[in-house]
Design a protein around this motif. Structure first.
Motif, PDB file in Angstrom:
ATOM      1  N   GLY A 231     -11.118 146.395 -24.430  1.00 54.05           N
ATOM      2  CA  GLY A 231     -12.193 147.319 -24.762  1.00 54.05           C
ATOM      3  C   GLY A 231     -12.391 147.372 -26.266  1.00 54.05           C
ATOM      4  N   VAL A 232     -13.499 147.988 -26.694  1.00 51.48           N
ATOM      5  CA  VAL A 232     -13.844 147.960 -28.114  1.00 51.48           C
ATOM      6  C   VAL A 232     -12.827 148.716 -28.972  1.00 51.48           C
ATOM      7  CG1 VAL A 232     -15.398 149.955 -27.895  1.00 51.48           C
ATOM      8  CG2 VAL A 232     -15.688 148.357 -29.792  1.00 51.48           C
ATOM      9  N   ASP A 233     -12.298 149.845 -28.487  1.00 53.73           N
ATOM     10  CA  ASP A 233     -11.400 150.653 -29.315  1.00 53.73           C
ATOM     11  C   ASP A 233     -10.097 149.920 -29.624  1.00 53.73           C
ATOM     12  OD1 ASP A 233     -13.372 152.546 -29.021  1.00 53.73           O
ATOM     13  OD2 ASP A 233     -12.313 153.674 -27.489  1.00 53.73           O
ATOM     14  N   SER A 234      -9.408 149.451 -28.599  1.00 52.50           N
ATOM     15  CA  SER A 234      -8.140 148.763 -28.831  1.00 52.50           C
ATOM     16  C   SER A 234      -8.365 147.439 -29.554  1.00 52.50           C
ATOM     17  CB  SER A 234      -7.393 148.530 -27.516  1.00 52.50           C
ATOM     18  OG  SER A 234      -8.043 147.568 -26.706  1.00 52.50           O
ATOM     19  N   SER A 235      -9.491 146.791 -29.306  1.00 56.47           N
ATOM     20  CA  SER A 235      -9.778 145.511 -29.955  1.00 56.47           C
ATOM     21  C   SER A 235      -9.984 145.679 -31.455  1.00 56.47           C
ATOM     22  CB  SER A 235     -11.014 144.868 -29.332  1.00 56.47           C
ATOM     23  OG  SER A 235     -10.798 144.557 -27.975  1.00 56.47           O
ATOM     24  N   VAL A 236     -10.762 146.691 -31.850  1.00 51.93           N
ATOM     25  CA  VAL A 236     -11.008 146.926 -33.271  1.00 51.93           C
ATOM     26  C   VAL A 236      -9.725 147.401 -33.959  1.00 51.93           C
ATOM     27  CG1 VAL A 236     -12.292 148.339 -34.934  1.00 51.93           C
ATOM     28  CG2 VAL A 236     -13.467 147.363 -32.953  1.00 51.93           C
ATOM     29  N   ALA A 237      -8.961 148.252 -33.283  1.00 51.72           N
ATOM     30  CA  ALA A 237      -7.689 148.715 -33.860  1.00 51.72           C
ATOM     31  C   ALA A 237      -6.750 147.542 -34.097  1.00 51.72           C
ATOM     32  CB  ALA A 237      -7.042 149.744 -32.939  1.00 51.72           C
ATOM     33  N   ALA A 238      -6.696 146.614 -33.142  1.00 52.41           N
ATOM     34  CA  ALA A 238      -5.834 145.443 -33.282  1.00 52.41           C
ATOM     35  C   ALA A 238      -6.306 144.541 -34.413  1.00 52.41           C
ATOM     36  CB  ALA A 238      -5.792 144.674 -31.962  1.00 52.41           C
ATOM     37  N   GLU A 371     -10.420 158.543 -37.529  1.00 57.41           N
ATOM     38  CA  GLU A 371     -11.450 159.242 -38.297  1.00 57.41           C
ATOM     39  C   GLU A 371     -12.854 158.775 -37.933  1.00 57.41           C
ATOM     40  OE1 GLU A 371     -10.500 158.778 -42.398  1.00 57.41           O
ATOM     41  OE2 GLU A 371      -8.751 160.072 -42.312  1.00 57.41           O
ATOM     42  N   LEU A 372     -12.971 157.950 -36.886  1.00 57.96           N
ATOM     43  CA  LEU A 372     -14.253 157.328 -36.570  1.00 57.96           C
ATOM     44  C   LEU A 372     -14.802 157.762 -35.218  1.00 57.96           C
ATOM     45  CD1 LEU A 372     -13.599 153.620 -37.652  1.00 57.96           C
ATOM     46  CD2 LEU A 372     -14.485 155.508 -39.028  1.00 57.96           C
ATOM     47  N   PHE A 373     -16.141 157.800 -35.137  1.00 55.28           N
ATOM     48  CA  PHE A 373     -16.839 157.953 -33.871  1.00 55.28           C
ATOM     49  C   PHE A 373     -17.066 156.561 -33.262  1.00 55.28           C
ATOM     50  CE2 PHE A 373     -18.092 161.807 -36.199  1.00 55.28           C
ATOM     51  CZ  PHE A 373     -17.837 162.774 -35.239  1.00 55.28           C
ATOM     52  N   LYS A 374     -17.415 156.526 -31.984  1.00 55.97           N
ATOM     53  CA  LYS A 374     -17.557 155.256 -31.271  1.00 55.97           C
ATOM     54  C   LYS A 374     -18.558 154.320 -31.948  1.00 55.97           C
ATOM     55  CE  LYS A 374     -16.438 154.147 -27.310  1.00 55.97           C
ATOM     56  NZ  LYS A 374     -15.294 153.374 -26.777  1.00 55.97           N
ATOM     57  N   ASP A 375     -19.710 154.849 -32.370  1.00 53.74           N
ATOM     58  CA  ASP A 375     -20.693 153.975 -33.003  1.00 53.74           C
ATOM     59  C   ASP A 375     -20.174 153.417 -34.313  1.00 53.74           C
ATOM     60  OD1 ASP A 375     -20.772 156.573 -34.006  1.00 53.74           O
ATOM     61  OD2 ASP A 375     -22.879 156.476 -34.542  1.00 53.74           O
ATOM     62  N   GLU A 376     -19.350 154.195 -35.034  1.00 55.48           N
ATOM     63  CA  GLU A 376     -18.760 153.702 -36.276  1.00 55.48           C
ATOM     64  C   GLU A 376     -17.720 152.618 -35.999  1.00 55.48           C
ATOM     65  OE1 GLU A 376     -19.002 157.601 -39.174  1.00 55.48           O
ATOM     66  OE2 GLU A 376     -17.461 157.576 -37.637  1.00 55.48           O
ATOM     67  N   VAL A 377     -17.011 152.754 -34.876  1.00 54.70           N
ATOM     68  CA  VAL A 377     -16.026 151.733 -34.491  1.00 54.70           C
ATOM     69  C   VAL A 377     -16.736 150.398 -34.270  1.00 54.70           C
ATOM     70  CG1 VAL A 377     -14.402 151.021 -32.697  1.00 54.70           C
ATOM     71  CG2 VAL A 377     -14.377 153.366 -33.527  1.00 54.70           C
ATOM     72  N   ARG A 378     -17.899 150.442 -33.664  1.00 56.28           N
ATOM     73  CA  ARG A 378     -18.640 149.199 -33.428  1.00 56.28           C
ATOM     74  C   ARG A 378     -19.086 148.566 -34.752  1.00 56.28           C
ATOM     75  NH1 ARG A 378     -20.835 151.742 -28.212  1.00 56.28           N
ATOM     76  NH2 ARG A 378     -19.840 150.422 -26.621  1.00 56.28           N
TER      77      ARG A 378
END
Length: 518
Positions: A231-238, A371-378
């Motif tokens: 998913g986008v959250d774990s992928s961006v964190a990684a 510190e980020l919202f979902k759209d900021e994570v993208r």
């Protein structure tokens, strides 16, 4: 994350729009942070904010247990913007009068601007603008030193301000943060730029650079693991953690046999082949499906999947040495939920597959997205070079397809559902609707129906299509997909997925329904 120099604090009084205030300020590239209104004044000052916003809220300031702040907050020389309840609280604490309005004001209103400068600079070319009201109280008498700067037919004091050597306080009875106030974003920019003196320094590039430095400082030479779901959250964190510490990071991907078509291959291609992460893929299909045999209760499914995931993750992590940290994709809304004025949660709700691991494994957490919202994570994912297939992937439940199969989970039923899901995904993308729709997926129902195929009677499975639009998943409405697109989905599923003879479309909203069926 280190303190940001340009910081606007938003004090939350329980408004449904509090997160939206923070988002609008961030859209102006100024960092904003939400705190409950109950924090002490010393805590607020320790953040050294450039400005403070007092949110709206459902209470009335004259109630006995109405939320409040210390009056000394107004004497610190920090610019303050009170919105709705925030305006009424400033009035109440500063010697003015607030009372129940004879005519409540909800919805659109025409705002007449009496002072076109400052907060209203560049707004309402003809001296008026449209705003969104949502209040039952009104200002009967302004506090000493304040003057009205805008009004509506029902609110003689729809905006007011006080500017002197020690106080720069601005108040609005309307909500500039909502889309129904067309020039609200301009007003908020005027506040953060002109009045608070902030600079547009909040960008994803600056955030990434700062986060990389923080992770390096926190980790040192230790090893780090990350449960990668795709998913986008774990992928961006990684990806962010990998940029910071490289080969010190090991990602573990558990294939539980409940994934979407091609999900495992996509993760391996992106993170092992393209980003060159140390990725360990565990094939645990057999034990997961064996444990789920004949299980129909959705909560039992969730618990079984969660327990086996933790067991698989733990077993693999023990093979690694010097592991001291665990990466999680916690987002800012999760953090807010745990400290909200409306009532802290017992725990932050676990949106990630690693829920429960920190307590058992005694690992220190790295949460680079907190510190980020979902759209900021993208946006951050784009900055890090992740492909659109990962960045724009629609939300997928932790238990996977198990909770999109109503009833028992079998290889045959998984095959049927994967086929239907693939067609839904393809048709949504083909129609150009993928980014407009929050989630679109198929559900396999626990019933069979009579049909006719090739002049013969059939008795086969039913697939439901579920598609919703939403901003954050908290509320959702069913997507108005064009009939021709729904028709293609139905025809393809019935013709291409063996064992299905009927397709239905779910037209319920959340609430009262949930997005997922289980």
């Amino acid at each position: 994350m280190e303190l940001w120099h340009n910081r606007i604090l938003v004090l939350d009084f329980g408004s449904q729009y509090t997160q939206l205030i923070a988002r609008r300020i961030r859209e102006a590239e100024v960092y904003s942070q939400i705190l409950p209104c109950t924090v002490p004044l010393a805590t607020i000052l320790a953040y050294r904010p450039q400005g403070i916003v007092l949110s709206g809220g459902p209470s009335s300031v004259y109630e006995k247990k109405a939320p409040t702040v210390q009056k000394e907050l107004f004497d610190q020389g920090i610019p303050i913007l009170g919105i709705c309840y925030g305006m009424q609280l400033v009035t109440h604490l500063s010697g003015g009068e607030v009372a129940r309005s004879k005519h409540r004001e909800f919805g659109r209103a025409d705002l007449m601007i009496d002072d076109p400068g400052g907060l209203f600079r560049g707004i309402g070319g003809d001296g008026a603008t449209t705003v969104w009201m949502s209040h039952g109280d009104r200002i009967e008498r302004m506090p000493p030193g304040f003057r009205s700067i805008a009004h509506t037919d029902n609110s003689p004091i729809a905006a007011m301000k006080r500017e002197d050597a020690t106080r720069r306080i601005y108040c609005l009875q309307f909500h500039p943060e909502v889309a129904h106030t067309p020039e609200g974003a301009t007003l908020l920019r005027n506040f953060v730029y002109d009045i608070c003196g902030c600079k547009p320094t909040w960008t994803m590039r600056s955030y990434a650079d700062s986060a990389v430095e923080d992770i390096r400082r926190q980790v040192g030479t230790s090893r780090v693991i990350c449960a990668l779901s795709g998913g986008v959250d774990s992928s961006v964190a990684a990806a962010l953690t990998h940029r910071a510490i490289g080969d010190q990071l090991t990602c573990i991907f558990v294939d539980n046999g409940l994934l979407r078509t091609g999900e495992r291959d996509q993760v391996q291609k992106t993170f092992a082949s393209q980003l060159h992460l140390d990725l360990r893929i565990l094939d645990r299909t057999k034990p997961f499906l064996a444990a789920l045999k004949n299980v129909t209760d959705p909560e039992r499914k969730r618990k079984i999947i969660g327990r086996l995931f933790i067991k698989s993750f733990e077993a693999e992590s023990k093979k690694l040495k010097n592991i001291k940290y665990l990466v999680q994709g916690t987002l800012y809304p999760d953090v807010i939920e745990s400290v909200s004025f409306k009532g802290p949660s017992a725990t932050i709700k676990t949106h990630h597959n690693v829920g429960g691991l920190p307590a058992r494994m005694r690992l220190k957490l790295i949460e680079p997205l907190r510190e980020l919202f979902k759209d900021e994570v993208r946006v951050l994912g784009k900055e890090l070079g992740l492909p659109d297939e990962i960045i724009w992937r629609q939300p997928f439940p932790g238990p996977g397809l198990a909770i999109r199969i109503l009833g028992s989970v079998t290889k045959e039923r998984l095959m049927i559902l994967r086929g239907a899901e693939t067609i839904v995904d393809q048709e949504i993308r083909s129609a150009g609707l993928y980014r407009e729709i929050w989630q679109a997926f198929a559900v396999l129902l626990p019933i069979r129906t009579v049909g006719v195929m090739g002049d013969q009677r059939t008795y086969e499975h039913v697939v439901a299509i579920r598609a919703v639009t939403s901003l954050d998943g908290m509320t959702a409405d069913w997507a108005k997909i064009p009939n021709e697109v729904l028709g293609r989905m139905s025809n393809r599923i019935i013709n291409e997925v063996k064992g299905v003879n009927r397709v239905v479309y779910d037209i319920s909203s959340k609430p009262p329904s949930t997005i997922e069926w289980e």
